[in-house]
Design a protein around this motif. Structure first.
Motif, PDB file in Angstrom:
ATOM      1  N   ALA A  19     -38.428 -46.310  28.366  1.00  0.00           N
ATOM      2  CA  ALA A  19     -36.927 -46.291  28.322  1.00  0.00           C
ATOM      3  C   ALA A  19     -36.447 -46.016  29.586  1.00  0.00           C
ATOM      4  N   GLU A  20     -37.181 -45.487  30.595  1.00  0.00           N
ATOM      5  CA  GLU A  20     -36.686 -45.385  31.980  1.00  0.00           C
ATOM      6  C   GLU A  20     -37.133 -46.851  32.674  1.00  0.00           C
ATOM      7  N   ILE A  21     -37.821 -47.617  32.342  1.00  0.00           N
ATOM      8  CA  ILE A  21     -38.192 -49.120  32.920  1.00  0.00           C
ATOM      9  C   ILE A  21     -36.939 -49.806  32.262  1.00  0.00           C
ATOM     10  N   TYR A  22     -36.976 -49.901  30.940  1.00  0.00           N
ATOM     11  CA  TYR A  22     -35.972 -50.737  30.128  1.00  0.00           C
ATOM     12  C   TYR A  22     -34.408 -50.503  30.629  1.00  0.00           C
ATOM     13  N   ASN A  23     -34.179 -49.266  30.639  1.00  0.00           N
ATOM     14  CA  ASN A  23     -32.781 -49.018  31.177  1.00  0.00           C
ATOM     15  C   ASN A  23     -32.592 -49.207  32.505  1.00  0.00           C
ATOM     16  N   HIS A  24     -33.401 -49.062  33.369  1.00  0.00           N
ATOM     17  CA  HIS A  24     -33.221 -49.645  34.810  1.00  0.00           C
ATOM     18  C   HIS A  24     -32.779 -51.322  34.460  1.00  0.00           C
ATOM     19  N   ALA A  25     -33.471 -52.126  34.018  1.00  0.00           N
ATOM     20  CA  ALA A  25     -33.022 -53.388  33.542  1.00  0.00           C
ATOM     21  C   ALA A  25     -31.698 -53.753  32.990  1.00  0.00           C
ATOM     22  N   VAL A  26     -31.428 -52.833  32.073  1.00  0.00           N
ATOM     23  CA  VAL A  26     -30.107 -52.892  31.420  1.00  0.00           C
ATOM     24  C   VAL A  26     -28.978 -52.450  32.437  1.00  0.00           C
ATOM     25  N   LEU A  27     -28.985 -51.585  33.410  1.00  0.00           N
ATOM     26  CA  LEU A  27     -27.892 -51.080  34.168  1.00  0.00           C
ATOM     27  C   LEU A  27     -27.946 -52.007  35.442  1.00  0.00           C
ATOM     28  N   HIS A  28     -28.972 -52.424  35.950  1.00  0.00           N
ATOM     29  CA  HIS A  28     -28.976 -53.043  37.279  1.00  0.00           C
ATOM     30  C   HIS A  28     -29.420 -54.743  37.336  1.00  0.00           C
ATOM     31  N   THR A  29     -29.789 -55.121  36.160  1.00  0.00           N
ATOM     32  CA  THR A  29     -30.115 -56.425  36.195  1.00  0.00           C
ATOM     33  C   THR A  29     -29.574 -57.314  35.077  1.00  0.00           C
ATOM     34  N   PHE A  33     -29.913 -58.674  28.081  1.00  0.00           N
ATOM     35  CA  PHE A  33     -28.621 -58.879  27.768  1.00  0.00           C
ATOM     36  C   PHE A  33     -28.084 -57.554  27.090  1.00  0.00           C
ATOM     37  N   ASP A  34     -28.852 -56.863  26.987  1.00  0.00           N
ATOM     38  CA  ASP A  34     -28.200 -55.432  26.445  1.00  0.00           C
ATOM     39  C   ASP A  34     -27.468 -54.646  27.629  1.00  0.00           C
ATOM     40  N   LEU A  35     -26.329 -53.975  26.925  1.00  0.00           N
ATOM     41  CA  LEU A  35     -25.383 -53.506  27.925  1.00  0.00           C
ATOM     42  C   LEU A  35     -25.353 -51.972  27.899  1.00  0.00           C
ATOM     43  N   VAL A  36     -25.919 -51.395  27.032  1.00  0.00           N
ATOM     44  CA  VAL A  36     -25.922 -50.225  27.039  1.00  0.00           C
ATOM     45  C   VAL A  36     -27.487 -49.413  27.065  1.00  0.00           C
ATOM     46  N   PRO A  37     -27.846 -48.617  27.721  1.00  0.00           N
ATOM     47  CA  PRO A  37     -29.041 -48.111  27.650  1.00  0.00           C
ATOM     48  C   PRO A  37     -29.615 -47.416  26.573  1.00  0.00           C
ATOM     49  N   ARG A  38     -30.946 -47.439  26.147  1.00  0.00           N
ATOM     50  CA  ARG A  38     -31.550 -46.673  25.270  1.00  0.00           C
ATOM     51  C   ARG A  38     -31.735 -45.443  25.268  1.00  0.00           C
ATOM     52  N   VAL A  40     -34.109 -41.991  24.427  1.00  0.00           N
ATOM     53  CA  VAL A  40     -35.629 -41.782  24.252  1.00  0.00           C
ATOM     54  C   VAL A  40     -35.758 -41.840  22.856  1.00  0.00           C
ATOM     55  N   GLU A  41     -34.799 -41.116  21.973  1.00  0.00           N
ATOM     56  CA  GLU A  41     -34.965 -41.213  20.700  1.00  0.00           C
ATOM     57  C   GLU A  41     -34.971 -42.592  20.051  1.00  0.00           C
ATOM     58  N   ALA A  42     -34.106 -43.586  20.508  1.00  0.00           N
ATOM     59  CA  ALA A  42     -33.940 -45.068  20.135  1.00  0.00           C
ATOM     60  C   ALA A  42     -35.207 -45.599  20.735  1.00  0.00           C
ATOM     61  N   GLN A  43     -35.814 -45.363  21.954  1.00  0.00           N
ATOM     62  CA  GLN A  43     -37.003 -46.054  22.236  1.00  0.00           C
ATOM     63  C   GLN A  43     -38.303 -45.698  21.337  1.00  0.00           C
ATOM     64  N   ARG A  44     -38.142 -44.428  21.055  1.00  0.00           N
ATOM     65  CA  ARG A  44     -39.480 -43.776  19.732  1.00  0.00           C
ATOM     66  C   ARG A  44     -39.031 -44.893  18.646  1.00  0.00           C
ATOM     67  N   GLU A  45     -37.794 -45.034  18.157  1.00  0.00           N
ATOM     68  CA  GLU A  45     -37.677 -45.761  16.867  1.00  0.00           C
ATOM     69  C   GLU A  45     -37.983 -47.133  17.338  1.00  0.00           C
ATOM     70  N   TRP A  46     -37.894 -47.750  18.231  1.00  0.00           N
ATOM     71  CA  TRP A  46     -38.420 -48.994  18.553  1.00  0.00           C
ATOM     72  C   TRP A  46     -39.775 -49.250  18.614  1.00  0.00           C
ATOM     73  N   LEU A  47     -40.690 -48.117  19.173  1.00  0.00           N
ATOM     74  CA  LEU A  47     -41.933 -48.166  19.356  1.00  0.00           C
ATOM     75  C   LEU A  47     -42.582 -47.900  17.729  1.00  0.00           C
ATOM     76  N   ALA A  48     -42.073 -47.395  16.882  1.00  0.00           N
ATOM     77  CA  ALA A  48     -42.270 -46.770  15.413  1.00  0.00           C
ATOM     78  C   ALA A  48     -42.319 -48.443  14.813  1.00  0.00           C
ATOM     79  N   ALA A  49     -41.513 -49.011  15.154  1.00  0.00           N
ATOM     80  CA  ALA A  49     -41.248 -50.379  14.419  1.00  0.00           C
ATOM     81  C   ALA A  49     -42.196 -51.339  14.616  1.00  0.00           C
ATOM     82  N   ARG A  50     -42.794 -51.221  15.733  1.00  0.00           N
ATOM     83  CA  ARG A  50     -43.883 -51.945  16.399  1.00  0.00           C
ATOM     84  C   ARG A  50     -45.279 -52.024  15.674  1.00  0.00           C
ATOM     85  N   SER A  51     -45.975 -52.975  15.305  1.00  0.00           N
ATOM     86  CA  SER A  51     -47.248 -52.805  14.842  1.00  0.00           C
ATOM     87  C   SER A  51     -47.919 -54.077  14.700  1.00  0.00           C
TER      88      SER A  51
END
Length: 167
Positions: A19-29, A33-38, A40-51
């Motif tokens: 989330a830290e790495i991704y949110n830096h990209a959201v806020l500064h780069t 094309f996401d505009l709102v940082p994730r 940590v809970e949303a990041q956990r959900e994203w990871l749980a959906a990955r298999s």
């Protein structure tokens, strides 16, 4: 050059550094094309959906155990005819750009895609993202088109370079 990295599947405990790495990209780069940082809970959900072939992987520094970057393969489109094509995502901690971590992650992802029986990998890169375009080119991707002014971030129109690797 990339330090000796551990490449492994991401686990729930990786949610905060991802989330830290991704949110830096959201806020500064414009890497995302996401505009709102994730959260940590949303990041956990994203990871749980990955298999399986769509699992996220992390690059970890073996000395510090710090997550240096992450990457994933995602379905390209929902319709069944697209099932043999995937889209890649690669993000590296902003303090660690230019050390080969992105290339290690992308090379690993291409191997996962190949082993999983996919035929095509697509990268959708903000068109001015020269480092990401160069990374993909170094891994065999070719530019197949540009989607002009399809996004808007930081009060400017953004185009997307579409790169593809046939496996």
């Amino acid at each position: 050059m990339a330090p000796a990295l551990i490449l492994r599947p991401a686990v729930a405990a990786d949610a905060e550094p991802i989330a830290e790495i991704y949110n830096h990209a959201v806020l500064h780069t414009t890497a995302t094309f996401d505009l709102v940082p994730r959260s940590v809970e949303a990041q956990r959900e994203w990871l749980a959906a990955r298999s399986g072939a769509f699992a996220a992987v992390v690059a970890v520094d073996p000395d510090t155990r710090r997550v240096a970057g992450f990457a994933s393969l995602s379905p390209y489109k929902e319709r069944p005819a697209y099932a043999t094509t995937v889209e890649d995502s690669v993000y590296v901690h902003p303090d660690l750009h230019g050390h080969g971590i992105g290339k290690a992650l992308l090379t690993h992802l291409v191997g996962v895609a190949r082993e999983s029986g996919f035929h095509s990998v697509i990268a959708r890169i903000e068109a001015s993202g020269t480092a990401s375009r160069a990374l993909h080119a170094a891994c065999g991707f070719e530019l197949v088109g540009v989607e002009r002014e399809v996004g808007r971030k930081f009060q400017r129109w953004l185009s997307v370079a579409v790169m593809q690797l046939l496996l």
